[in-house]
Motif scaffolding. Structure first.
Motif, PDB file in Angstrom:
ATOM      1  N   PHE A  94      -1.035  10.338  -1.641  1.00 59.90           N
ATOM      2  CA  PHE A  94       0.120  10.943  -2.318  1.00 59.90           C
ATOM      3  C   PHE A  94       0.555  10.086  -3.501  1.00 59.90           C
ATOM      4  O   PHE A  94       0.826  10.596  -4.588  1.00 59.90           O
ATOM      5  N   LEU A  95       0.634   8.776  -3.286  1.00 61.18           N
ATOM      6  CA  LEU A  95       1.144   7.905  -4.354  1.00 61.18           C
ATOM      7  C   LEU A  95       0.176   7.843  -5.535  1.00 61.18           C
ATOM      8  O   LEU A  95       0.593   7.700  -6.675  1.00 61.18           O
ATOM      9  N   GLU A  96      -1.128   8.001  -5.270  1.00 61.41           N
ATOM     10  CA  GLU A  96      -2.084   7.944  -6.372  1.00 61.41           C
ATOM     11  C   GLU A  96      -2.100   9.243  -7.184  1.00 61.41           C
ATOM     12  O   GLU A  96      -2.237   9.222  -8.399  1.00 61.41           O
ATOM     13  N   PHE A  97      -1.948  10.389  -6.511  1.00 64.72           N
ATOM     14  CA  PHE A  97      -2.156  11.654  -7.225  1.00 64.72           C
ATOM     15  C   PHE A  97      -0.877  12.403  -7.596  1.00 64.72           C
ATOM     16  O   PHE A  97      -0.952  13.480  -8.193  1.00 64.72           O
ATOM     17  N   LEU A  98       0.283  11.870  -7.230  1.00 64.63           N
ATOM     18  CA  LEU A  98       1.539  12.547  -7.576  1.00 64.63           C
ATOM     19  C   LEU A  98       2.431  11.619  -8.385  1.00 64.63           C
ATOM     20  O   LEU A  98       2.487  10.417  -8.105  1.00 64.63           O
ATOM     21  N   LYS A  99       3.120  12.203  -9.362  1.00 70.70           N
ATOM     22  CA  LYS A  99       4.082  11.393 -10.121  1.00 70.70           C
ATOM     23  C   LYS A  99       5.382  12.199 -10.252  1.00 70.70           C
ATOM     24  O   LYS A  99       5.385  13.419 -10.000  1.00 70.70           O
TER      25      LYS A  99
END
Ligand SMILES: Cc1ncc(COP(=O)(O)O)c(C=O)c1O
Length: 406
Positions: A94-99
Protein backbone atom coordinates in the motif's frame (compact mmCIF):
# COMPACT_ATOMS: atom_id res chain seq x y z
CA UNK A 1 11.11 -27.14 -2.91
CA UNK A 2 14.11 -29.04 -1.60
CA UNK A 3 17.04 -28.00 -3.74
CA UNK A 4 16.07 -25.16 -6.08
CA UNK A 5 18.45 -22.21 -5.88
CA UNK A 6 20.82 -23.74 -3.31
CA UNK A 7 24.39 -24.74 -4.15
CA UNK A 8 25.96 -27.01 -1.45
CA UNK A 9 29.47 -26.24 -2.75
CA UNK A 10 29.07 -22.65 -1.55
CA UNK A 11 28.32 -23.87 2.01
CA UNK A 12 30.96 -26.51 2.82
CA UNK A 13 28.82 -29.17 1.09
CA UNK A 14 25.95 -28.81 3.58
CA UNK A 15 22.96 -30.68 2.12
CA UNK A 16 20.55 -28.18 3.59
CA UNK A 17 20.90 -24.45 3.36
CA UNK A 18 22.48 -23.28 6.65
CA UNK A 19 21.06 -20.37 8.64
CA UNK A 20 23.13 -17.35 7.62
CA UNK A 21 22.77 -15.67 11.01
CA UNK A 22 24.85 -12.65 10.16
CA UNK A 23 23.97 -9.00 9.90
CA UNK A 24 26.69 -8.08 7.40
CA UNK A 25 28.86 -9.67 4.68
CA UNK A 26 32.57 -9.09 4.04
CA UNK A 27 33.47 -7.71 0.58
CA UNK A 28 36.55 -9.12 -1.14
CA UNK A 29 37.64 -5.65 -2.21
CA UNK A 30 36.44 -2.05 -1.88
CA UNK A 31 35.69 -2.09 -5.63
CA UNK A 32 33.37 -5.05 -5.10
CA UNK A 33 31.56 -3.25 -2.24
CA UNK A 34 31.14 -0.18 -4.46
CA UNK A 35 29.71 -2.28 -7.31
CA UNK A 36 27.23 -4.09 -5.01
CA UNK A 37 25.95 -0.78 -3.62
CA UNK A 38 25.57 0.79 -7.08
CA UNK A 39 23.21 -2.02 -8.07
CA UNK A 40 21.42 -2.32 -4.73
CA UNK A 41 20.65 1.41 -4.66
CA UNK A 42 19.47 1.43 -8.28
CA UNK A 43 22.30 3.67 -9.56
CA UNK A 44 22.86 1.25 -12.45
CA UNK A 45 21.48 -2.03 -13.81
CA UNK A 46 23.30 -5.36 -13.39
CA UNK A 47 25.85 -5.95 -16.18
CA UNK A 48 25.65 -9.18 -18.23
CA UNK A 49 26.69 -12.15 -16.07
CA UNK A 50 27.03 -9.88 -12.99
CA UNK A 51 25.17 -11.00 -9.84
CA UNK A 52 24.16 -8.75 -6.95
CA UNK A 53 26.49 -9.70 -4.09
CA UNK A 54 25.61 -9.99 -0.44
CA UNK A 55 25.82 -6.71 1.47
CA UNK A 56 23.84 -6.49 4.70
CA UNK A 57 20.90 -8.62 5.90
CA UNK A 58 18.40 -5.78 5.69
CA UNK A 59 19.10 -5.71 1.93
CA UNK A 60 19.80 -9.36 1.18
CA UNK A 61 20.64 -12.66 2.84
CA UNK A 62 20.99 -16.18 1.31
CA UNK A 63 18.14 -17.67 3.38
CA UNK A 64 15.77 -15.00 2.07
CA UNK A 65 16.98 -15.08 -1.51
CA UNK A 66 16.72 -18.87 -1.88
CA UNK A 67 13.31 -18.84 -0.20
CA UNK A 68 12.12 -16.05 -2.51
CA UNK A 69 13.32 -17.94 -5.59
CA UNK A 70 11.49 -21.10 -4.47
CA UNK A 71 8.28 -19.21 -3.79
CA UNK A 72 8.24 -17.76 -7.32
CA UNK A 73 7.79 -21.30 -8.73
CA UNK A 74 4.23 -21.88 -7.48
CA UNK A 75 2.84 -18.59 -8.77
CA UNK A 76 5.11 -18.48 -11.85
CA UNK A 77 6.16 -15.01 -10.72
CA UNK A 78 9.31 -13.19 -11.84
CA UNK A 79 10.30 -12.30 -8.32
CA UNK A 80 9.28 -12.37 -4.67
CA UNK A 81 9.93 -10.33 -1.52
CA UNK A 82 9.55 -11.90 1.92
CA UNK A 83 8.64 -10.02 5.06
CA UNK A 84 8.55 -10.51 8.80
CA UNK A 85 4.71 -10.72 8.71
CA UNK A 86 1.81 -10.81 6.28
CA UNK A 87 0.78 -7.38 7.51
CA UNK A 88 4.21 -5.94 6.71
CA UNK A 89 3.96 -7.31 3.14
CA UNK A 90 0.47 -5.81 2.76
CA UNK A 91 1.27 -2.43 4.33
CA UNK A 92 4.47 -2.10 2.27
CA UNK A 93 2.52 -2.70 -0.95
CA UNK A 94 0.00 0.00 0.00
CA UNK A 95 2.71 2.48 0.97
CA UNK A 96 4.65 1.89 -2.25
CA UNK A 97 1.75 2.14 -4.70
CA UNK A 98 -0.54 4.74 -3.08
CA UNK A 99 0.03 8.42 -2.44
CA UNK A 100 -2.16 11.18 -0.97
CA UNK A 101 -5.16 11.90 -3.21
CA UNK A 102 -5.18 8.39 -4.77
CA UNK A 103 -8.20 6.12 -4.66
CA UNK A 104 -7.97 2.55 -3.36
CA UNK A 105 -10.84 0.18 -4.19
CA UNK A 106 -10.94 -2.83 -1.86
CA UNK A 107 -13.20 -5.84 -1.46
CA UNK A 108 -15.13 -6.60 1.71
CA UNK A 109 -14.85 -8.62 3.81
CA UNK A 110 -11.08 -8.49 4.24
CA UNK A 111 -8.85 -9.88 6.97
CA UNK A 112 -9.44 -7.62 10.02
CA UNK A 113 -5.86 -6.31 10.16
CA UNK A 114 -5.93 -5.26 6.49
CA UNK A 115 -9.37 -3.72 6.97
CA UNK A 116 -8.00 -1.70 9.91
CA UNK A 117 -4.91 -0.56 7.99
CA UNK A 118 -7.02 0.64 5.06
CA UNK A 119 -9.68 2.41 7.11
CA UNK A 120 -7.60 3.83 9.95
CA UNK A 121 -4.05 4.23 8.63
CA UNK A 122 -4.25 4.91 4.88
CA UNK A 123 -7.01 7.47 5.39
CA UNK A 124 -4.70 9.40 7.78
CA UNK A 125 -2.37 9.91 4.82
CA UNK A 126 -5.10 11.35 2.57
CA UNK A 127 -5.78 8.20 0.56
CA UNK A 128 -9.41 7.85 -0.51
CA UNK A 129 -10.93 4.43 -0.08
CA UNK A 130 -13.93 2.71 -1.62
CA UNK A 131 -15.16 -0.67 -0.37
CA UNK A 132 -17.01 -3.01 -2.72
CA UNK A 133 -18.71 -6.26 -1.83
CA UNK A 134 -18.27 -9.69 -3.35
CA UNK A 135 -21.88 -9.51 -4.59
CA UNK A 136 -21.39 -6.40 -6.77
CA UNK A 137 -21.13 -6.94 -10.52
CA UNK A 138 -18.47 -5.33 -12.72
CA UNK A 139 -21.02 -2.70 -13.84
CA UNK A 140 -22.00 -1.92 -10.25
CA UNK A 141 -18.35 -1.50 -9.23
CA UNK A 142 -17.73 0.79 -12.22
CA UNK A 143 -20.76 2.87 -11.25
CA UNK A 144 -19.50 3.13 -7.66
CA UNK A 145 -16.06 4.30 -8.89
CA UNK A 146 -17.70 6.86 -11.21
CA UNK A 147 -19.98 8.10 -8.43
CA UNK A 148 -16.97 8.58 -6.13
CA UNK A 149 -15.77 11.20 -8.63
CA UNK A 150 -12.22 9.86 -8.16
CA UNK A 151 -11.99 7.48 -11.11
CA UNK A 152 -8.97 9.24 -12.60
CA UNK A 153 -7.21 8.85 -9.24
CA UNK A 154 -7.80 5.10 -8.97
CA UNK A 155 -4.39 3.58 -8.19
CA UNK A 156 -5.08 0.08 -6.90
CA UNK A 157 -7.76 -2.59 -6.58
CA UNK A 158 -7.07 -4.82 -3.60
CA UNK A 159 -9.00 -8.07 -3.11
CA UNK A 160 -9.13 -11.15 -0.97
CA UNK A 161 -10.65 -14.18 -2.64
CA UNK A 162 -11.94 -16.39 -1.12
CA UNK A 163 -12.75 -13.79 1.48
CA UNK A 164 -11.84 -14.41 5.09
CA UNK A 165 -14.02 -15.68 6.84
CA UNK A 166 -16.99 -16.21 4.53
CA UNK A 167 -15.34 -17.92 1.52
CA UNK A 168 -17.11 -15.43 -0.79
CA UNK A 169 -15.44 -15.25 -4.25
CA UNK A 170 -14.31 -12.40 -6.47
CA UNK A 171 -13.47 -12.54 -10.17
CA UNK A 172 -9.83 -11.44 -10.49
CA UNK A 173 -9.96 -10.96 -14.29
CA UNK A 174 -12.97 -8.68 -13.84
CA UNK A 175 -10.91 -6.57 -11.39
CA UNK A 176 -8.16 -6.39 -13.99
CA UNK A 177 -10.67 -5.21 -16.63
CA UNK A 178 -11.74 -2.38 -14.32
CA UNK A 179 -8.08 -1.53 -13.59
CA UNK A 180 -7.33 -1.41 -17.34
CA UNK A 181 -10.18 1.02 -17.95
CA UNK A 182 -8.63 3.50 -15.55
CA UNK A 183 -5.00 2.89 -16.59
CA UNK A 184 -3.22 5.23 -18.97
CA UNK A 185 0.21 5.27 -20.59
CA UNK A 186 1.51 7.37 -17.68
CA UNK A 187 -0.26 5.58 -14.86
CA UNK A 188 -1.07 1.91 -14.41
CA UNK A 189 -3.78 0.83 -11.98
CA UNK A 190 -2.57 -2.30 -10.18
CA UNK A 191 -4.56 -5.30 -8.95
CA UNK A 192 -3.27 -6.93 -5.76
CA UNK A 193 -4.71 -10.20 -4.42
CA UNK A 194 -4.27 -11.59 -0.91
CA UNK A 195 -4.01 -15.32 -1.66
CA UNK A 196 -3.46 -16.44 1.93
CA UNK A 197 -6.67 -18.47 2.06
CA UNK A 198 -5.66 -20.67 -0.88
CA UNK A 199 -1.91 -20.80 -0.25
CA UNK A 200 0.43 -21.02 -3.23
CA UNK A 201 -1.16 -24.29 -4.45
CA UNK A 202 -4.84 -23.74 -5.04
CA UNK A 203 -5.17 -20.38 -6.77
CA UNK A 204 -2.70 -18.49 -8.97
CA UNK A 205 -3.90 -14.87 -9.18
CA UNK A 206 -1.16 -13.77 -11.62
CA UNK A 207 -2.61 -16.16 -14.23
CA UNK A 208 -5.91 -14.30 -13.95
CA UNK A 209 -4.44 -10.85 -14.45
CA UNK A 210 -3.37 -9.79 -10.94
CA UNK A 211 -0.18 -7.70 -10.75
CA UNK A 212 0.73 -8.67 -7.20
CA UNK A 213 0.03 -11.71 -5.01
CA UNK A 214 0.31 -11.44 -1.24
CA UNK A 215 0.58 -14.07 1.45
CA UNK A 216 0.53 -14.22 5.15
CA UNK A 217 3.29 -16.88 5.08
CA UNK A 218 2.35 -17.49 8.72
CA UNK A 219 -0.42 -19.66 7.27
CA UNK A 220 0.03 -22.52 4.74
CA UNK A 221 3.58 -21.56 3.71
CA UNK A 222 4.86 -21.71 7.31
CA UNK A 223 2.19 -24.26 8.12
CA UNK A 224 3.17 -25.22 11.69
CA UNK A 225 1.93 -22.23 13.76
CA UNK A 226 5.49 -21.46 14.81
CA UNK A 227 6.49 -18.50 12.63
CA UNK A 228 5.06 -15.13 11.53
CA UNK A 229 6.00 -14.09 7.97
CA UNK A 230 4.71 -12.62 4.73
CA UNK A 231 5.45 -12.63 1.00
CA UNK A 232 4.64 -10.61 -2.08
CA UNK A 233 5.14 -11.80 -5.68
CA UNK A 234 4.92 -10.17 -9.09
CA UNK A 235 6.95 -8.79 -11.98
CA UNK A 236 10.64 -7.83 -11.67
CA UNK A 237 9.83 -4.12 -11.79
CA UNK A 238 7.11 -4.15 -9.15
CA UNK A 239 9.06 -6.37 -6.77
CA UNK A 240 12.14 -4.16 -7.22
CA UNK A 241 10.04 -1.20 -6.01
CA UNK A 242 8.71 -3.21 -3.08
CA UNK A 243 12.16 -4.46 -2.08
CA UNK A 244 13.52 -0.90 -2.18
CA UNK A 245 10.84 0.31 0.23
CA UNK A 246 11.37 -2.82 2.34
CA UNK A 247 15.05 -1.90 2.66
CA UNK A 248 14.14 1.49 4.09
CA UNK A 249 11.28 0.30 6.28
CA UNK A 250 13.49 -2.54 7.48
CA UNK A 251 10.61 -5.04 7.62
CA UNK A 252 12.28 -7.91 5.74
CA UNK A 253 12.21 -11.39 7.28
CA UNK A 254 15.26 -12.45 9.27
CA UNK A 255 17.45 -15.45 8.29
CA UNK A 256 15.93 -17.71 10.94
CA UNK A 257 12.42 -17.02 9.59
CA UNK A 258 13.71 -17.65 6.05
CA UNK A 259 15.21 -20.97 7.10
CA UNK A 260 12.02 -22.07 8.89
CA UNK A 261 9.94 -21.27 5.81
CA UNK A 262 12.31 -23.20 3.54
CA UNK A 263 11.95 -26.19 5.82
CA UNK A 264 8.16 -25.80 5.64
CA UNK A 265 8.13 -25.56 1.86
CA UNK A 266 9.47 -29.10 1.56
CA UNK A 267 6.14 -30.46 2.83
CA UNK A 268 3.83 -27.72 1.52
CA UNK A 269 2.12 -29.81 -1.13
CA UNK A 270 1.45 -33.02 0.88
CA UNK A 271 0.34 -30.95 3.88
CA UNK A 272 -2.09 -28.88 1.88
CA UNK A 273 -3.48 -31.86 -0.01
CA UNK A 274 -4.19 -33.75 3.21
CA UNK A 275 -5.76 -30.64 4.76
CA UNK A 276 -8.07 -30.28 1.75
CA UNK A 277 -9.16 -33.92 1.76
CA UNK A 278 -9.83 -33.78 5.53
CA UNK A 279 -11.78 -30.54 5.05
CA UNK A 280 -14.13 -32.17 2.54
CA UNK A 281 -15.03 -34.91 5.05
CA UNK A 282 -15.56 -32.37 7.84
CA UNK A 283 -17.66 -30.10 5.59
CA UNK A 284 -19.90 -33.00 4.59
CA UNK A 285 -20.36 -33.98 8.22
CA UNK A 286 -21.27 -30.40 9.18
CA UNK A 287 -23.72 -30.07 6.29
CA UNK A 288 -25.70 -33.07 7.51
CA UNK A 289 -25.68 -32.03 11.19
CA UNK A 290 -29.02 -30.86 12.66
CA UNK A 291 -27.36 -28.16 14.80
CA UNK A 292 -25.73 -26.53 11.78
CA UNK A 293 -27.70 -23.98 9.80
CA UNK A 294 -25.38 -23.18 6.88
CA UNK A 295 -21.91 -24.27 5.75
CA UNK A 296 -19.66 -21.88 3.77
CA UNK A 297 -17.25 -24.11 1.86
CA UNK A 298 -16.00 -23.85 -1.70
CA UNK A 299 -16.99 -27.44 -2.45
CA UNK A 300 -20.64 -26.60 -1.81
CA UNK A 301 -20.94 -23.80 -4.37
CA UNK A 302 -23.90 -24.80 -6.48
CA UNK A 303 -24.17 -24.39 -10.28
CA UNK A 304 -27.49 -22.62 -9.49
CA UNK A 305 -25.44 -19.70 -8.16
CA UNK A 306 -24.20 -19.19 -11.69
CA UNK A 307 -21.98 -16.16 -11.21
CA UNK A 308 -20.07 -17.60 -8.24
CA UNK A 309 -19.88 -21.04 -9.85
CA UNK A 310 -18.17 -19.63 -12.95
CA UNK A 311 -15.52 -17.93 -10.77
CA UNK A 312 -15.10 -21.10 -8.70
CA UNK A 313 -14.48 -23.24 -11.79
CA UNK A 314 -12.16 -20.69 -13.37
CA UNK A 315 -9.98 -19.70 -10.41
CA UNK A 316 -9.70 -22.65 -8.01
CA UNK A 317 -7.68 -25.86 -8.16
CA UNK A 318 -9.10 -27.20 -4.88
CA UNK A 319 -11.91 -26.53 -2.42
CA UNK A 320 -9.30 -25.58 0.18
CA UNK A 321 -9.24 -26.36 3.88
CA UNK A 322 -11.20 -23.41 5.30
CA UNK A 323 -14.78 -23.94 6.38
CA UNK A 324 -17.12 -21.51 8.10
CA UNK A 325 -20.53 -22.45 9.41
CA UNK A 326 -23.52 -20.97 11.20
CA UNK A 327 -24.40 -22.89 14.29
CA UNK A 328 -28.14 -22.81 15.08
CA UNK A 329 -28.64 -20.02 17.62
CA UNK A 330 -26.19 -17.17 18.24
CA UNK A 331 -23.09 -16.26 20.22
CA UNK A 332 -24.10 -18.43 23.20
CA UNK A 333 -24.33 -21.58 21.08
CA UNK A 334 -21.21 -20.72 19.06
CA UNK A 335 -19.21 -20.18 22.27
CA UNK A 336 -20.57 -23.40 23.81
CA UNK A 337 -19.32 -25.24 20.72
CA UNK A 338 -15.89 -23.57 20.83
CA UNK A 339 -15.47 -24.10 24.58
CA UNK A 340 -16.29 -27.79 24.24
CA UNK A 341 -13.70 -28.67 21.59
CA UNK A 342 -11.11 -31.09 22.91
CA UNK A 343 -8.77 -31.74 19.99
CA UNK A 344 -9.27 -28.69 17.77
CA UNK A 345 -7.56 -25.65 19.30
CA UNK A 346 -9.56 -22.49 19.97
CA UNK A 347 -7.20 -20.04 18.27
CA UNK A 348 -7.05 -17.57 15.41
CA UNK A 349 -4.79 -18.15 12.37
CA UNK A 350 -5.17 -20.83 9.72
CA UNK A 351 -3.43 -23.15 7.29
CA UNK A 352 -1.46 -25.06 9.89
CA UNK A 353 -0.95 -28.77 10.57
CA UNK A 354 -3.29 -28.60 13.56
CA UNK A 355 -6.96 -27.72 13.18
CA UNK A 356 -8.07 -24.39 14.63
CA UNK A 357 -11.48 -22.89 15.41
CA UNK A 358 -12.43 -19.28 16.11
CA UNK A 359 -15.35 -16.84 16.29
CA UNK A 360 -14.76 -14.14 13.62
CA UNK A 361 -17.36 -11.62 14.91
CA UNK A 362 -15.64 -11.29 18.30
CA UNK A 363 -12.08 -12.23 17.34
CA UNK A 364 -10.41 -11.72 13.92
CA UNK A 365 -13.13 -9.36 12.63
CA UNK A 366 -14.15 -7.59 15.86
CA UNK A 367 -12.70 -4.33 14.51
CA UNK A 368 -15.03 -4.35 11.48
CA UNK A 369 -18.13 -2.21 12.13
CA UNK A 370 -21.28 -4.08 13.19
CA UNK A 371 -23.19 -2.94 10.07
CA UNK A 372 -20.36 -4.11 7.80
CA UNK A 373 -20.13 -7.41 9.65
CA UNK A 374 -23.82 -8.01 9.22
CA UNK A 375 -23.76 -7.05 5.54
CA UNK A 376 -20.98 -9.61 5.07
CA UNK A 377 -22.74 -12.42 7.03
CA UNK A 378 -20.14 -12.32 9.81
CA UNK A 379 -22.79 -12.90 12.45
CA UNK A 380 -22.60 -14.07 16.06
CA UNK A 381 -23.51 -17.63 15.00
CA UNK A 382 -20.58 -17.92 12.56
CA UNK A 383 -17.66 -20.21 13.45
CA UNK A 384 -14.52 -20.52 11.31
CA UNK A 385 -12.53 -23.74 11.06
CA UNK A 386 -9.09 -24.26 9.61
CA UNK A 387 -8.64 -27.96 8.99
CA UNK A 388 -5.27 -29.58 9.66
CA UNK A 389 -3.61 -32.93 8.97
CA UNK A 390 -5.03 -34.93 11.90
CA UNK A 391 -6.98 -38.12 11.36
CA UNK A 392 -10.28 -36.83 9.97
CA UNK A 393 -12.26 -39.26 12.12
CA UNK A 394 -10.81 -37.63 15.24
CA UNK A 395 -11.81 -34.20 13.92
CA UNK A 396 -15.35 -35.32 13.18
CA UNK A 397 -15.61 -36.94 16.60
CA UNK A 398 -14.46 -33.71 18.25
CA UNK A 399 -16.86 -31.52 16.25
CA UNK A 400 -19.72 -33.94 16.95
CA UNK A 401 -19.21 -33.95 20.73
CA UNK A 402 -18.81 -30.14 20.80
CA UNK A 403 -21.99 -29.61 18.76
CA UNK A 404 -23.85 -31.76 21.30
CA UNK A 405 -23.06 -29.06 23.89
CA UNK A 406 -24.08 -26.15 21.64
C1 LIG B 1 -6.11 -13.41 4.81
C2 LIG B 1 -5.04 -12.84 5.70
N1 LIG B 1 -4.22 -11.90 5.20
C3 LIG B 1 -3.25 -11.35 5.97
C4 LIG B 1 -3.07 -11.72 7.29
C5 LIG B 1 -1.98 -11.05 8.12
O1 LIG B 1 -0.86 -11.87 8.22
P1 LIG B 1 0.15 -11.89 9.47
O2 LIG B 1 -0.62 -12.29 10.68
O3 LIG B 1 1.19 -12.89 9.04
O4 LIG B 1 0.70 -10.52 9.61
C6 LIG B 1 -3.89 -12.70 7.84
C7 LIG B 1 -3.70 -13.11 9.24
O5 LIG B 1 -4.52 -13.79 9.83
C8 LIG B 1 -4.90 -13.28 7.02
O6 LIG B 1 -5.74 -14.21 7.49
Amino acid sequence: MMSYGYKPELSEGAVKCPIFQTSTFAFKTAEEGKAFFEVAYGQRELRTKEELGLIYSRLNNPDLEILENRLTLWDKADDCAVFESGMSAISTVFLEFLKPGDLLVFSSPLYGGTDHFIKHVLTKFGIDILGVTTRQTEEEILTAVEESGKGEKLAMIYVETPANPTNALIDISCCKDIARRYSSSEREVYVAVDNTYMGPLWQHPLEHGADLVLYSATKYIGGHSDVIAGACLGSKDLIRRIKTLRTFLGNMAGPWTGWLLMRSLETLKPRMELQASNARKVAEYLKAHPKVEEVYYLGFISPDDERTYVIYKKQYKSDGAMISFDVKGGEKEAFAFLNSLKLIKLAVSLGSTESLAEHPATMTHCDVSKEDREAMSITSKLVRLSIGVENYEDLIWDIGQALEKA
